[in-house]
Design a protein around this motif. Structure first.
Motif, PDB file in Angstrom:
ATOM      1  N   MET A   1     -31.237  20.054  40.584  1.00 11.93           N
ATOM      2  CA  MET A   1     -30.371  20.864  39.750  1.00 11.93           C
ATOM      3  C   MET A   1     -29.663  21.867  40.643  1.00 11.93           C
ATOM      4  N   PRO A   2     -28.342  21.950  40.578  1.00 10.38           N
ATOM      5  CA  PRO A   2     -27.641  22.956  41.363  1.00 10.38           C
ATOM      6  C   PRO A   2     -28.060  24.342  40.930  1.00 10.38           C
ATOM      7  N   GLU A   3     -28.285  25.218  41.902  1.00  8.05           N
ATOM      8  CA  GLU A   3     -28.747  26.562  41.580  1.00  8.05           C
ATOM      9  C   GLU A   3     -27.675  27.401  40.912  1.00  8.05           C
ATOM     10  N   HIS A   4     -26.417  27.046  41.081  1.00  2.32           N
ATOM     11  CA  HIS A   4     -25.350  27.838  40.490  1.00  2.32           C
ATOM     12  C   HIS A   4     -25.153  27.568  39.009  1.00  2.32           C
ATOM     13  N   SER A   5     -25.801  26.541  38.477  1.00  4.16           N
ATOM     14  CA  SER A   5     -25.639  26.178  37.077  1.00  4.16           C
ATOM     15  C   SER A   5     -26.783  26.732  36.241  1.00  4.16           C
ATOM     16  N   PRO A   6     -26.527  27.742  35.371  1.00 11.91           N
ATOM     17  CA  PRO A   6     -27.600  28.314  34.581  1.00 11.91           C
ATOM     18  C   PRO A   6     -28.070  27.405  33.462  1.00 11.91           C
ATOM     19  N   SER A   7     -27.244  26.461  33.031  1.00 10.42           N
ATOM     20  CA  SER A   7     -27.650  25.558  31.975  1.00 10.42           C
ATOM     21  C   SER A   7     -26.979  24.213  32.182  1.00 10.42           C
ATOM     22  N   VAL A   8     -27.513  23.214  31.509  1.00 13.42           N
ATOM     23  CA  VAL A   8     -27.049  21.848  31.662  1.00 13.42           C
ATOM     24  C   VAL A   8     -26.494  21.367  30.334  1.00 13.42           C
ATOM     25  N   PRO A   9     -25.257  20.870  30.310  1.00 13.04           N
ATOM     26  CA  PRO A   9     -24.732  20.342  29.061  1.00 13.04           C
ATOM     27  C   PRO A   9     -25.608  19.206  28.554  1.00 13.04           C
ATOM     28  N   ALA A  10     -26.007  19.263  27.284  1.00  9.11           N
ATOM     29  CA  ALA A  10     -26.906  18.262  26.724  1.00  9.11           C
ATOM     30  C   ALA A  10     -26.264  16.892  26.655  1.00  9.11           C
ATOM     31  N   GLY A  11     -24.994  16.797  26.379  1.00 10.31           N
ATOM     32  CA  GLY A  11     -24.314  15.527  26.247  1.00 10.31           C
ATOM     33  C   GLY A  11     -23.511  15.164  27.471  1.00 10.31           C
ATOM     34  N   SER A  12     -23.862  15.679  28.623  1.00  6.16           N
ATOM     35  CA  SER A  12     -23.116  15.461  29.846  1.00  6.16           C
ATOM     36  C   SER A  12     -23.074  13.990  30.223  1.00  6.16           C
ATOM     37  N   ALA A  13     -21.908  13.506  30.678  1.00  4.34           N
ATOM     38  CA  ALA A  13     -21.760  12.129  31.118  1.00  4.34           C
ATOM     39  C   ALA A  13     -22.362  11.939  32.502  1.00  4.34           C
ATOM     40  N   GLU A  14     -22.440  12.985  33.275  1.00  2.52           N
ATOM     41  CA  GLU A  14     -23.011  12.918  34.619  1.00  2.52           C
ATOM     42  C   GLU A  14     -24.533  12.939  34.528  1.00  2.52           C
ATOM     43  N   PRO A  15     -25.224  12.075  35.307  1.00  2.00           N
ATOM     44  CA  PRO A  15     -26.680  12.170  35.330  1.00  2.00           C
ATOM     45  C   PRO A  15     -27.094  13.509  35.925  1.00  2.00           C
ATOM     46  N   VAL A  16     -28.093  14.125  35.328  1.00  4.57           N
ATOM     47  CA  VAL A  16     -28.538  15.446  35.757  1.00  4.57           C
ATOM     48  C   VAL A  16     -29.900  15.320  36.414  1.00  4.57           C
ATOM     49  N   PRO A  17     -30.073  15.865  37.648  1.00  2.00           N
ATOM     50  CA  PRO A  17     -31.407  15.825  38.260  1.00  2.00           C
ATOM     51  C   PRO A  17     -32.399  16.536  37.363  1.00  2.00           C
ATOM     52  N   PRO A  18     -33.639  16.171  37.258  1.00  2.00           N
ATOM     53  CA  PRO A  18     -34.197  15.037  37.951  1.00  2.00           C
ATOM     54  C   PRO A  18     -33.693  13.731  37.365  1.00  2.00           C
ATOM     55  N   LEU A  75     -35.592  19.406  12.197  1.00  2.77           N
ATOM     56  CA  LEU A  75     -35.254  18.411  13.201  1.00  2.77           C
ATOM     57  C   LEU A  75     -33.845  18.694  13.695  1.00  2.77           C
ATOM     58  N   ILE A  76     -33.700  18.906  14.996  1.00  2.15           N
ATOM     59  CA  ILE A  76     -32.397  19.189  15.597  1.00  2.15           C
ATOM     60  C   ILE A  76     -32.045  18.025  16.523  1.00  2.15           C
ATOM     61  N   PRO A  77     -31.097  17.158  16.140  1.00  2.00           N
ATOM     62  CA  PRO A  77     -30.724  16.039  17.010  1.00  2.00           C
ATOM     63  C   PRO A  77     -29.993  16.529  18.254  1.00  2.00           C
ATOM     64  N   SER A  78     -30.000  15.725  19.304  1.00  2.00           N
ATOM     65  CA  SER A  78     -29.387  16.133  20.568  1.00  2.00           C
ATOM     66  C   SER A  78     -27.897  16.417  20.420  1.00  2.00           C
ATOM     67  N   ALA A  79     -27.230  15.810  19.425  1.00  2.00           N
ATOM     68  CA  ALA A  79     -25.808  16.082  19.200  1.00  2.00           C
ATOM     69  C   ALA A  79     -25.557  17.551  18.856  1.00  2.00           C
ATOM     70  N   ALA A  80     -26.577  18.248  18.369  1.00  2.00           N
ATOM     71  CA  ALA A  80     -26.438  19.666  18.016  1.00  2.00           C
ATOM     72  C   ALA A  80     -26.770  20.586  19.186  1.00  2.00           C
ATOM     73  N   ILE A  81     -27.222  20.020  20.296  1.00  2.00           N
ATOM     74  CA  ILE A  81     -27.613  20.835  21.445  1.00  2.00           C
ATOM     75  C   ILE A  81     -26.440  20.954  22.412  1.00  2.00           C
ATOM     76  N   ALA A  82     -26.026  22.189  22.663  1.00  2.00           N
ATOM     77  CA  ALA A  82     -24.908  22.443  23.579  1.00  2.00           C
ATOM     78  C   ALA A  82     -25.377  22.478  25.023  1.00  2.00           C
TER      79      ALA A  82
END
Length: 144
Positions: A1-18, A75-82
């Motif tokens: 995870m890049p240290e400069h990113s405080p959060s990760v978009p839940a629906g990101s098209a890019e694979p996120v480490p790990p 129940l909160i589906p991933s579509a609701a997670i920013a």
């Protein structure tokens, strides 16, 4: 995870480490107990359960408890997670956006969502119903 990113978009098209399948469940397990904030910045509750996609292991949904001793969970589906936190918080005094699961919907809308299933499995149909109940699909209304 890049240290400069405080959060990760839940629906990101890019694979996120790990990025390995073996590490993904551990990262998702760390969400348990984390604070969940609505798009309005208000606290919805804390993560109780984490649901994963059967085939990919990606996050499918979370169950949120509004209060510690509450019998009502939603129940909160991933579509609701920013966004998801980049790293587990070190017990901040007040919930901060960078240390919490951030939703695309307001706290009141999130608290009015569907109850989670009695089993440890959420079907695709149930996740669609949960999205509709939260106003993320046609037939619902969004409370921001």
């Amino acid at each position: 995870m890049p240290e400069h990113s405080p959060s990760v978009p839940a629906g990101s098209a890019e694979p996120v480490p790990p990025s390995t399948r073996a590490e993904r469940p551990l990262r998702l397990q760390r969400l348990a107990g984390m604070t969940v904030l609505g798009s309005d910045g208000r606290t919805v509750g804390r993560v109780r359960d984490i649901y994963q996609q059967d085939d990919s292991g990606e996050l499918a949904a979370i169950t949120v408890m509004p209060r510690q001793l509450s019998s009502r969970a939603v129940l909160i589906p991933s579509a609701a997670i920013a966004a998801l936190p980049a790293e587990p918080p070190e017990e901040p005094a007040e919930p901060r956006a960078a240390d919490a699961v951030q939703l695309r919907i307001g706290a009141d809308a999130a608290r009015a969502g569907l109850r989670p299933p009695d089993t440890a499995h959420a079907t695709a149909e149930l996740l669609r119903e949960a999205e509709t109940a939260l106003g993320l699909r046609a037939g619902g209304c969004v409370d921001a």
